[in-house]
Design an enzyme around this catalytic site. Structure first.
Site, PDB file in Angstrom:
ATOM      1  N   LYS A   1       0.838  -1.206   0.000  1.00  0.00           N
ATOM      2  CA  LYS A   1       0.000   0.000   0.000  1.00  0.00           C
ATOM      3  C   LYS A   1       0.872   1.256   0.000  1.00  0.00           C
ATOM      4  O   LYS A   1       0.643   2.177  -0.776  1.00  0.00           O
ATOM      5  CB  LYS A   1      -0.891   0.013   1.255  1.00  0.00           C
ATOM      6  N   ASN A   2       1.883   1.283   0.873  1.00  0.00           N
ATOM      7  CA  ASN A   2       2.668   2.506   1.025  1.00  0.00           C
ATOM      8  C   ASN A   2       3.585   2.785  -0.161  1.00  0.00           C
ATOM      9  O   ASN A   2       4.162   3.865  -0.256  1.00  0.00           O
ATOM     10  CB  ASN A   2       3.492   2.447   2.317  1.00  0.00           C
TER      11      ASN A   2
ATOM     12  N   ARG B   1      -8.349  -0.858   5.048  1.00  0.00           N
ATOM     13  CA  ARG B   1      -7.519   0.178   4.435  1.00  0.00           C
ATOM     14  C   ARG B   1      -6.173  -0.398   3.995  1.00  0.00           C
ATOM     15  O   ARG B   1      -5.559   0.114   3.067  1.00  0.00           O
ATOM     16  CB  ARG B   1      -7.256   1.308   5.430  1.00  0.00           C
TER      17      ARG B   1
ATOM     18  N   ARG C   1       1.217  14.597  13.584  1.00  0.00           N
ATOM     19  CA  ARG C   1       1.662  14.464  12.205  1.00  0.00           C
ATOM     20  C   ARG C   1       1.590  15.786  11.420  1.00  0.00           C
ATOM     21  O   ARG C   1       0.767  15.955  10.525  1.00  0.00           O
ATOM     22  CB  ARG C   1       0.873  13.370  11.486  1.00  0.00           C
TER      23      ARG C   1
ATOM     24  N   ASP D   1       5.436   0.628  11.785  1.00  0.00           N
ATOM     25  CA  ASP D   1       4.216  -0.032  11.314  1.00  0.00           C
ATOM     26  C   ASP D   1       4.137  -1.503  11.733  1.00  0.00           C
ATOM     27  O   ASP D   1       3.138  -2.170  11.452  1.00  0.00           O
ATOM     28  CB  ASP D   1       4.098   0.072   9.785  1.00  0.00           C
TER      29      ASP D   1
ATOM     30  N   CYS E   1      -4.478  13.051  13.554  1.00  0.00           N
ATOM     31  CA  CYS E   1      -4.601  11.644  13.192  1.00  0.00           C
ATOM     32  C   CYS E   1      -4.496  10.847  14.470  1.00  0.00           C
ATOM     33  O   CYS E   1      -3.884  11.290  15.437  1.00  0.00           O
ATOM     34  CB  CYS E   1      -3.462  11.294  12.242  1.00  0.00           C
TER      35      CYS E   1
HETATM   36  C1  UD1 Z   1       4.683   6.883   6.236  1.00  0.00           C
HETATM   37  C2  UD1 Z   1       3.798   5.669   6.124  1.00  0.00           C
HETATM   38  C3  UD1 Z   1       3.369   5.193   7.489  1.00  0.00           C
HETATM   39  C4  UD1 Z   1       4.596   4.981   8.380  1.00  0.00           C
HETATM   40  C5  UD1 Z   1       5.478   6.222   8.402  1.00  0.00           C
HETATM   41  C6  UD1 Z   1       6.785   6.017   9.141  1.00  0.00           C
HETATM   42  C7  UD1 Z   1       2.645   5.906   4.010  1.00  0.00           C
HETATM   43  C8  UD1 Z   1       1.355   6.130   3.300  1.00  0.00           C
HETATM   44  N1  UD1 Z   1       2.619   6.003   5.346  1.00  0.00           N
HETATM   45  O1  UD1 Z   1       3.875   7.910   6.837  1.00  0.00           O
HETATM   46  O2  UD1 Z   1       2.648   3.969   7.338  1.00  0.00           O
HETATM   47  O3  UD1 Z   1       4.169   4.717   9.707  1.00  0.00           O
HETATM   48  O4  UD1 Z   1       5.809   6.602   7.047  1.00  0.00           O
HETATM   49  O5  UD1 Z   1       7.495   4.955   8.605  1.00  0.00           O
HETATM   50  O6  UD1 Z   1       3.654   5.627   3.395  1.00  0.00           O
HETATM   51  N2  UD1 Z   1       6.812  14.723  10.530  1.00  0.00           N
HETATM   52  C9  UD1 Z   1       6.937  16.031  10.895  1.00  0.00           C
HETATM   53  N3  UD1 Z   1       6.721  16.986   9.945  1.00  0.00           N
HETATM   54  C10 UD1 Z   1       6.371  16.685   8.665  1.00  0.00           C
HETATM   55  C11 UD1 Z   1       6.252  15.325   8.299  1.00  0.00           C
HETATM   56  C12 UD1 Z   1       6.486  14.359   9.253  1.00  0.00           C
HETATM   57  O7  UD1 Z   1       7.248  16.348  12.051  1.00  0.00           O
HETATM   58  O8  UD1 Z   1       6.191  17.611   7.860  1.00  0.00           O
HETATM   59  C13 UD1 Z   1       7.040  13.678  11.562  1.00  0.00           C
HETATM   60  C14 UD1 Z   1       5.825  12.800  11.817  1.00  0.00           C
HETATM   61  O9  UD1 Z   1       4.902  13.414  12.703  1.00  0.00           O
HETATM   62  C15 UD1 Z   1       6.482  11.567  12.411  1.00  0.00           C
HETATM   63  C16 UD1 Z   1       7.797  11.472  11.626  1.00  0.00           C
HETATM   64  O10 UD1 Z   1       8.019  12.776  11.075  1.00  0.00           O
HETATM   65  O11 UD1 Z   1       6.753  11.765  13.769  1.00  0.00           O
HETATM   66  C17 UD1 Z   1       7.830  10.468  10.516  1.00  0.00           C
HETATM   67  O12 UD1 Z   1       6.689  10.648   9.703  1.00  0.00           O
HETATM   68  P1  UD1 Z   1       6.681  10.336   8.155  1.00  0.00           P
HETATM   69  O13 UD1 Z   1       7.866   9.487   7.809  1.00  0.00           O
HETATM   70  O14 UD1 Z   1       6.495  11.602   7.398  1.00  0.00           O
HETATM   71  O15 UD1 Z   1       5.360   9.455   8.012  1.00  0.00           O
HETATM   72  P2  UD1 Z   1       4.364   9.409   6.787  1.00  0.00           P
HETATM   73  O16 UD1 Z   1       5.092   9.665   5.522  1.00  0.00           O
HETATM   74  O17 UD1 Z   1       3.164  10.230   7.108  1.00  0.00           O
END
Ligand code: UD1
Length: 429
Positions: free
Chosen positions: A22-23, A408, A131, A316, A126
């Site tokens: 999915k990701n 999902r 996030r 995850d 979320c």
């Molecule tokens: C993706 C995955 C999710 C997985 C996560 C971490 C998908 C669709 N989802 O989520 O399943 O759990 O990676 O491996 O691929 N952060 C900030 N600012 C930002 C963006 C992120 O502070 O602008 C923080 C987040 O709150 C979190 C950390 O960075 O604490 C990592 O998040 P991120 O790697 O961005 O997760 P996703 O891409 O949302």
């Protein structure tokens, strides 16, 4: 609302085909916005999140076609889907759509790069933490975009194309790496992304973008260099196997016992997690067709785990691993470093008789001899599958409520597990 009913106690024996990730599928689908040509994706999992993203992309003007339905493409199975964004009819991603799936915020990168503008709703809070999107905005700003946040929307503009630059991520983010990599493909000049996410899904996306004519090197390392090009064309790309689904079923076997071949699984996508599962006492054997997991019935050894960005232990898989540790012979500590509020499964596992205490970002699990079935509630995607794993080993009946979370991210979960001897069924209502 559908529920899942399980009766624990059976060992798992047989084969489980691992679906496309999915990701990986989600960012690959979003990459179709970068070209007016057709992007064909193979092995796209049949999941609620994929269907939702198809609707969101449709809103921007992306047509899609499911190819070759006749050839083994039954309902509910991974499919080959072609996406064509010939004309972008709308550069706005509205709240009603983005709030349903956070990853849809990522359309901001390709829309901005191709159309010079994008108005995308903030994804909002979320269940697993706040996030934020600050890293996306800082990165796009570094590429020369003018960013405003108004009335819950991010309005990004780059009238004279984005401009390549060096950007150092202050924190590793999978989503922000996807977005900046996509945006930089059509920027003028060179972009260097430092402290980039190294997840296999980033590599899958970079391979696809390169097949579309982009010039990206270093994906899979923490420094990614992108030379911008004027335009991208269509391509054909296969979605990688789902490493989270792989790890989840491997843990299910480690917990319930048995002998299962995880077909199509790739050990290199989750080596750290496989090493941890092996330490719990399961036997993990890579084969030509996937990964074989066996557990001969001896006790589960407790193992301490800390979640980390790839190649570390994935967040995850944290909930599922906690499910496994609830019946370990002793105490384990599980520390979550990626998301600040990802322990909602603790109270639900406790309903099955697990002994878990929380202190800050660390859960201490005291293994018990036996869990006992109970009604439980799915709270998010990965948490809900941890309840399924625990239910498979628990004595008696477990009913998991709110299974739309599972739909999902897990393709044909009941069918895959019941095919290996588990007593599991969906109760539709
Ligand atoms: C993706 C995955 C999710 C997985 C996560 C971490 C998908 C669709 N989802 O989520 O399943 O759990 O990676 O491996 O691929 N952060 C900030 N600012 C930002 C963006 C992120 O502070 O602008 C923080 C987040 O709150 C979190 C950390 O960075 O604490 C990592 O998040 P991120 O790697 O961005 O997760 P996703 O891409 O949302």
């Amino acid at each position: 609302m559908d529920r899942i009913r399980l009766v624990g106690g059976n060992k798992l024996n047989g084969r489980i085909p691992i679906s496309g990730a999915k990701n990986a599928a989600l960012p690959l689908m979003i990459a179709s916005l970068l070209t007016d040509d057709t992007l064909t994706l193979e092995n796209v999992p049949h999941l609620a999140d994929v269907e939702q993203l198809i609707r969101i992309l449709g809103n921007h003007g992306v047509d899609y076609a499911v190819n070759g339905r006749r050839e083994k493409q039954q309902e509910g199975y991974s499919r080959t889907i072609s996406f064509t964004a010939r004309n972008i009819v709308d550069t706005t991603a509205p709240y009603e759509l983005v709030s349903k799936m956070r990853a849809s915020f990522w359309v901001i990168g390709p829309l901005l790069a191709r159309m010079g503008e994008a108005k995308v709703s903030l994804p909002g809070g979320c269940a697993i933490g706040t996030r934020p999107v600050d890293l996306f905005l800082e990165g796009l700003d570094a590429l020369g975009a003018k960013i405003d946040v108004e009335n819950g929307y991010v309005i990004a503009k780059a009238k004279n194309r984005l401009k390549g630059n060096r950007f150092v991520f202050p924190k590793v983010s999978v989503g922000a790496t996807h977005v900046l990599m996509m945006a930089a493909t059509l920027a003028r000049g060179e972009t260097v992304l430092e402290n980039a996410a190294r997840e296999p899904e980033v590599v899958n996306l970079a391979d696809c973008l390169n097949a579309m004519g982009a010039n990206i090197v270093g994906a899979g390392t923490s420094t990614i260099t992108i030379q911008g090009v004027d335009m991208l064309s269509g391509a054909r790309q296969k979605v990688i196997p789902d490493r989270i689904e792989t790890g989840t079923y491997a843990m299910a076997v480690a917990m319930a016992g048995g002998d299962v071949l995880l077909e199509n699984a790739r050990p290199d996508l989750l080596q750290t997690a496989l090493d941890v599962i092996a330490q719990t006492g399961a036997e993990i054997t890579p084969t030509n067709s996937g990964i074989r997991v066996t557990r001969n019935g001896h006790g589960i050894h407790p193992v301490d785990v800390t979640t980390e960005p790839f190649p570390g232990f994935p967040t995850d898989l944290q909930a599922q691993f906690m499910g496994l540790m609830t019946m370990a012979k002793g105490r384990s500590r599980i520390t979550e470093t990626i998301f600040e509020n990802r322990f909602m499964h603790v109270q639900e596992l406790a309903r099955l008789g697990a002994h878990i205490s929380l202190s800050g970002q660390t859960a201490t699990v005291e293994g018990v001899d036996m869990l006992k079935g109970a009604p439980v509630m799915a709270t998010d995607l990965r948490a809900s599958v941890s309840l399924v794993i625990a239910g498979l080993a628990a004595e008696g009946e477990t009913v998991v409520n709110r299974v739309y979370h599972l739909d999902r991210g897990f393709e044909r979960l009941e069918e895959k597990l019941s095919g290996c001897g588990a007593v599991i069924e969906r109760l539709s209502s």
